[in-house]
Write a protein that holds these residues in place. Structure first.
Motif, mmCIF file in Angstrom:
data_model
loop_
_atom_site.group_PDB
_atom_site.id
_atom_site.type_symbol
_atom_site.label_atom_id
_atom_site.label_comp_id
_atom_site.label_asym_id
_atom_site.label_seq_id
_atom_site.Cartn_x
_atom_site.Cartn_y
_atom_site.Cartn_z
ATOM 1 N N GLU A 1 75.229 35.085 62.711
ATOM 2 C CA GLU A 1 75.950 34.105 62.166
ATOM 3 C C GLU A 1 77.333 34.650 62.022
ATOM 4 O OE1 GLU A 1 74.492 34.374 58.057
ATOM 5 O OE2 GLU A 1 72.417 33.517 58.358
ATOM 6 N N GLU B 1 78.799 33.495 65.495
ATOM 7 C CA GLU B 1 78.593 31.897 65.544
ATOM 8 C C GLU B 1 79.974 31.572 64.724
ATOM 9 O OE1 GLU B 1 77.753 28.112 66.749
ATOM 10 O OE2 GLU B 1 76.737 30.099 67.157
ATOM 11 N N GLU B 2 80.321 31.971 63.705
ATOM 12 C CA GLU B 2 81.341 31.835 62.950
ATOM 13 C C GLU B 2 82.633 32.023 63.761
ATOM 14 O OE1 GLU B 2 81.282 33.563 58.997
ATOM 15 O OE2 GLU B 2 79.536 32.497 58.412
ATOM 16 N N ARG C 1 83.038 32.239 66.662
ATOM 17 C CA ARG C 1 82.991 31.364 68.019
ATOM 18 C C ARG C 1 83.499 29.964 67.644
ATOM 19 N NH1 ARG C 1 79.097 27.969 70.623
ATOM 20 N NH2 ARG C 1 79.572 27.685 72.828
ATOM 21 N N THR C 2 83.017 29.409 66.442
ATOM 22 C CA THR C 2 83.604 28.062 65.952
ATOM 23 C C THR C 2 85.098 28.068 65.669
ATOM 24 O OG1 THR C 2 82.561 28.651 63.868
ATOM 25 C CG2 THR C 2 81.257 27.202 65.387
#
Length: 181
Positions: free
Chosen positions: A142, A145-146, A148-149
């Motif tokens: 997570e 992913e955070e 990366r975004t």
């Protein structure tokens, strides 16, 4: 008679208790041997100022002379056991065997129970480890992913700003070309 009694009493005063006992057992000692028994030989030594001295010589069991009768231990007579006594003994032996088997089975059951407990605890530890590892991995994924975004959004934002700046530059260039042209 009175002289004999006085002689014995005089002798009793001179002799120690051991020599008295030995003289009672053997009335005719050898020259320097005071007393001789099956496995002990008592020799009197020179008189000391403190009293009589003796030497006790123990003979080995194999040093038995043929003159002495050897006492052989007679085999103990076993009383005849009755059928009831035999059955009672067999029943007692059977009960002991069953009790021992029961004890062994109880020990095995306790051992199995301990093994089950150990396996259960190991499985719990393994499950807890798996859960915590999975939670850490999910949290890490997570977080990745955070991140990366966030990077993608930042890149998009910079691209938009560059496009806005490029459009502004083009418009300014067109305005500059129109004025100069």
């Amino acid at each position: 008679m009175s002289s004999t009694i006085s002689g014995y009493s005089e002798k009793l005063r001179e002799m120690s208790m051991l020599s008295l006992i030995c003289s009672c057992l053997y009335s005719q000692p050898h020259a320097n041997t005071f007393g001789q028994f099956e496995d002990i030989e008592v020799k009197s030594l020179n008189k000391r100022a403190s009293g009589q001295a003796f030497e006790l010589i123990l003979k080995s069991p194999t040093d038995l002379s043929p003159e002495k009768p050897q006492t052989l231990a007679l085999p103990s007579k076993k009383k005849e056991t009755s059928l009831g006594e035999l059955q009672r003994r067999l029943q007692a032996a059977e009960e002991r065997r069953k009790w021992q088997e029961k004890q062994i089975l109880l020990q095995l059951a306790e051992k199995r129970e301990r093994e089950k407990d150990v396996l259960h605890k190991a499985q719990e530890v393994n499950n807890n480890y798996s859960k915590t590892t999975e939670e850490k991995l999910n949290h890490k994924m997570e977080q990745t992913e955070e991140n990366r975004t966030a990077r993608l959004n930042a890149l998009k934002q910079r691209l938009r700003q560059k496009e806005i700046h490029a459009a502004e530059v083009r418009r300014n260039k067109e305005l500059h070309n129109e004025r100069s042209g």
